[in-house]
Design a protein around this motif. Structure first.
Motif, mmCIF file in Angstrom:
data_model
loop_
_atom_site.group_PDB
_atom_site.id
_atom_site.type_symbol
_atom_site.label_atom_id
_atom_site.label_comp_id
_atom_site.label_asym_id
_atom_site.label_seq_id
_atom_site.Cartn_x
_atom_site.Cartn_y
_atom_site.Cartn_z
ATOM 1 N N TYR A 1 0.830 -1.201 0.000
ATOM 2 C CA TYR A 1 0.000 0.000 0.000
ATOM 3 C C TYR A 1 0.871 1.259 0.000
ATOM 4 O O TYR A 1 1.986 1.267 0.529
ATOM 5 N N GLN A 2 0.307 2.317 -0.579
ATOM 6 C CA GLN A 2 0.934 3.636 -0.544
ATOM 7 C C GLN A 2 -0.065 4.621 0.049
ATOM 8 O O GLN A 2 -1.181 4.759 -0.452
ATOM 9 N N LEU A 3 0.352 5.313 1.128
ATOM 10 C CA LEU A 3 -0.522 6.242 1.839
ATOM 11 C C LEU A 3 -0.038 7.675 1.642
ATOM 12 O O LEU A 3 1.167 7.933 1.638
ATOM 13 N N ILE B 1 -5.236 6.288 -0.481
ATOM 14 C CA ILE B 1 -4.551 5.001 -0.448
ATOM 15 C C ILE B 1 -4.559 4.379 -1.833
ATOM 16 O O ILE B 1 -5.555 4.454 -2.555
ATOM 17 N N ALA C 1 -8.417 0.687 7.308
ATOM 18 C CA ALA C 1 -7.674 1.936 7.505
ATOM 19 C C ALA C 1 -8.151 2.588 8.799
ATOM 20 O O ALA C 1 -9.352 2.636 9.070
ATOM 21 N N LEU D 1 -10.862 6.688 5.956
ATOM 22 C CA LEU D 1 -9.859 7.554 5.345
ATOM 23 C C LEU D 1 -10.087 9.027 5.630
ATOM 24 O O LEU D 1 -9.445 9.878 5.008
ATOM 25 N N ILE E 1 -2.703 1.292 7.920
ATOM 26 C CA ILE E 1 -3.406 0.202 7.236
ATOM 27 C C ILE E 1 -3.077 -1.085 7.984
ATOM 28 O O ILE E 1 -1.906 -1.436 8.148
ATOM 29 N N GLU F 1 1.063 -0.659 6.535
ATOM 30 C CA GLU F 1 1.637 0.612 6.095
ATOM 31 C C GLU F 1 1.126 1.710 7.014
ATOM 32 O O GLU F 1 0.013 1.621 7.553
#
Length: 247
Positions: A119-121, A145, A155, A168, A188, A197
């Motif tokens: 994942y990228q936050l 995300i 999340a 989120l 996450i 993440e």
């Protein structure tokens, strides 16, 4: 020469006669073992009996005896057939038991291996370190995300390590937040609670001096009003009404 040939001829005739006797005895034995079956019907009750000894019923009154188209089998053959059937049944049972044990000892394994998602936050709001005035401003938090959350993952948003929202986005009131530096954290988590993440952002809460002074002024006025005598409060109220009417 003639005298010597006669004994040999006699021996041959004796041997043939002996084999003939043995064959007849075997045939008689087979016929004895393969006895016919008779059906006996009681004319009064209708009861049916099957037997290979019809002579036991022929002399009885009211008994109708008739021969069936079947015979009793050879006892040796029946014994052999019974043993063969028993052995076959035992073999099938042993085979079934072996298959059952094999199935029990070697269950099918269907293990699904899942690869964790990378994942990228990104915290889009506040997009950078920012100061908020207490108590008039709220701290609005928005998180993006990529890729989308997979089944079982979740999340969560934390403010100073205290969970404030699941999802989120969140809105944090500063009225109960002390002035100073605070940390916003988006996390996450997997289904079993493992952190996959996370990302953090620092914000600052400052006291609104103007609002604070205004609140102090209002508090002082209220205290002074409460100290007035009742007629003074009445006169003050009438004066306020006159001012309002003149405007």
């Amino acid at each position: 020469m003639t005298l010597l040939a006669k004994p040999s001829f006699l021996k041959g005739k004796i041997r043939v006669a002996l084999w003939t006797t043995v064959a007849l005895a075997s045939l008689c034995t087979s016929l004895t073992n393969a006895a016919p079956i008779y059906k006996v019907v009681d004319e009064q009750t209708g009861q049916v009996t099957f037997t290979d000894r019809p002579q036991d019923y022929e002399q009885q009154a009211g008994k109708q005896v008739s021969q069936m188209a079947i015979t009793t089998g050879d006892e040796t053959s029946r014994s052999t057939s019974l043993n063969t059937t028993t052995n076959s049944s035992t073999s099938r049972q042993s085979s079934n038991a072996s298959q059952t044990v094999t199935a029990t000892e070697s269950p099918a394994i269907n293990t699904k291996v899942t690869t964790p998602v990378n994942y990228q936050l990104v915290i889009t709001e506040p997009s950078e370190e920012r100061a908020y005035r207490r108590p008039v401003q709220n701290i609005d938090v928005n998180v993006q995300i990529k890729p989308a959350l997979q089944a079982g993952d979740s999340a969560r948003i934390y403010f100073d390590d205290k969970e404030v929202a699941q999802g989120l986005s969140a809105s944090i009131a500063t009225v109960d937040v002390l002035p100073g530096a605070h940390t916003i954290k988006a996390v996450i988590q997997s289904e079993n609670g493992q952190t996959l993440e996370q990302i953090t952002r620092t914000v600052y809460v400052i006291q609104n001096t103007t609002t604070l002074q205004d609140n102090k002024r209002k508090a002082a006025q209220l205290l002074a009003y409460q100290k007035l005598a009742w007629y003074q409060k009445l006169m003050l109220k009438l004066r306020q009404q006159e001012v309002a009417q003149s405007q």
